[in-house]
Design a protein around this motif. Structure first.
Motif, mmCIF file in Angstrom:
data_model
loop_
_atom_site.group_PDB
_atom_site.id
_atom_site.type_symbol
_atom_site.label_atom_id
_atom_site.label_comp_id
_atom_site.label_asym_id
_atom_site.label_seq_id
_atom_site.Cartn_x
_atom_site.Cartn_y
_atom_site.Cartn_z
ATOM 1 N N GLY B 50 0.805 -1.223 0.000
ATOM 2 C CA GLY B 50 0.000 0.000 0.000
ATOM 3 C C GLY B 50 0.832 1.263 0.000
ATOM 4 N N GLU B 51 1.909 1.250 -0.764
ATOM 5 C CA GLU B 51 2.800 2.411 -0.789
ATOM 6 C C GLU B 51 3.106 2.806 -2.223
ATOM 7 O OE1 GLU B 51 6.041 0.869 1.485
ATOM 8 O OE2 GLU B 51 5.077 1.320 3.400
ATOM 9 N N ILE B 52 3.499 4.053 -2.388
ATOM 10 C CA ILE B 52 3.959 4.528 -3.679
ATOM 11 C C ILE B 52 5.469 4.653 -3.640
ATOM 12 C CG2 ILE B 52 1.897 5.718 -4.494
ATOM 13 C CD1 ILE B 52 3.118 8.201 -3.079
ATOM 14 N N PRO B 53 6.138 4.637 -4.785
ATOM 15 C CA PRO B 53 5.632 4.481 -6.144
ATOM 16 C C PRO B 53 5.315 3.022 -6.488
ATOM 17 C CG PRO B 53 8.016 4.573 -6.200
ATOM 18 C CD PRO B 53 7.603 4.778 -4.757
ATOM 19 N N VAL B 54 4.608 2.868 -7.619
ATOM 20 C CA VAL B 54 4.496 1.574 -8.292
ATOM 21 C C VAL B 54 4.839 1.827 -9.760
ATOM 22 C CG1 VAL B 54 2.854 -0.167 -9.138
ATOM 23 C CG2 VAL B 54 2.816 0.502 -6.719
ATOM 24 N N LEU B 55 5.655 0.935 -10.307
ATOM 25 C CA LEU B 55 6.046 1.053 -11.710
ATOM 26 C C LEU B 55 5.404 -0.085 -12.507
ATOM 27 C CD1 LEU B 55 8.004 2.436 -13.855
ATOM 28 C CD2 LEU B 55 9.601 0.591 -13.301
#
Lengths: 197, 197
Positions: B50-55
């Motif tokens: 549940g964290e950013i970033p996502v690539l």
């Protein structure tokens, strides 16, 4: 190759474990932890962070256990344990990062508090542990190994402090997928154990 | 390639920065952080933490910013930024681990507390920051770049939260070698900035 080692450290253990799994001998040099040898000027020269393990291989000096696993896999051409290729390499690395962050802040910190009387926010460590183990359990309900369809250094990196979670007051009893994964790691050929695992 | 992004996140920024440095375009997809989009069921499917970033790159989904840097370097054959070969690779990875652990627990946590009102042990974060920055300053008094004799993804990984340390109440004023290194990063061709850097 020489490993500055502490028997009860999960980070030292993961390096001993990986050497056993790939059949590579390593010389252990026990560090006098109780007398603070890891904080001595001589040790700080090898590792400015003042922590164990430290791996010495000729003029290579490494101070991070995840990087040691990567180094050993590359040195001995064990792409089966740490693939090359952008995608597979990154998928393994993501779990090395979980070992370095979420596992360190969770079950590792909880154990440091309970077993070694470290002064730290144990409440935060237990909350982080519970969150992490929920995520692991869900993930491992869908796959046998953490990163790929076979065991990799990701499993070796994450195994120790999850297997030692009970020493930080965290029960794995409800987490059947995590426990099945621990059993799969323990069943690997040439598996090596440590106290409390 | 699409990056689930937050402008003020140092972990998102390091991916934007590296894409700029290697001249690779990336599509930014801003995440509605204030409304908790990163905790939505759809987002959790991409990143269970549940964290950013996502690539997202085709069917590759990555959720850790350090692993993204490694992935991008490998995908675009930028060995100049992330060498292969056991020793150099491990030396870079050690600093990716510092970004993931000591920097996360230090200046990143202090900034999360001060700037984003996260509830965490800010005293511990400030102590960890001071310790880390002392170590960095000593290290950088002896070398221009963190891992090798040239800039690597190690520098990209560690740069953001050190450059943002003032937003966590940490002054870099006494640390001339750290400040000189920040300036060297800022002087790299195609350097990209973010707010407060």
């Amino acid at each position: 190759m020489k490993l500055y080692d502490l028997e009860l450290s999960g980070n030292c253990y993961k390096v001993r474990l990986f050497c056993a799994l790939i059949g590579q001998p390593i010389t252990l040099r026990p560090v006098n932890f109780l007398e603070g040898e890891h904080k001595s000027a001589e040790f700080i020269e090898r590792n400015p962070f003042g922590e164990i393990p430290v791996l010495i291989d000729g003029d290579v000096i490494l101070r991070n256990s995840q990087a040691m696993l990567a180094y050993l896999a590359r040195k001995f051409d064990r792409e089966d344990w740490y693939p090359t290729g952008a995608r597979e390499e990154a998928e393994v690395m993501q779990w090395l990062m979980v070992a370095e962050n979420e596992i360190a802040r969770g079950p590792n910190d909880a154990r440091l508090h309970d077993k070694f009387a470290y002064k730290l926010d144990v409440e935060a460590a237990r909350i982080a542990s519970a969150r992490l183990i929920e995520i692991l359990d869900k993930h491992l309900s869908r796959c046998k190994w953490l990163a790929l369809s076979k065991p990799t250094i990701a499993d070796v990196a994450c195994f120790p402090y999850v297997a030692l979670a009970h020493e930080g007051g965290i029960s794995l009893e409800p987490y059947t997928s995590v426990r099945a994964w621990l059993d799969r790691v323990k069943a690997l050929p040439n598996f090596l154990t440590m106290p409390a695992i």
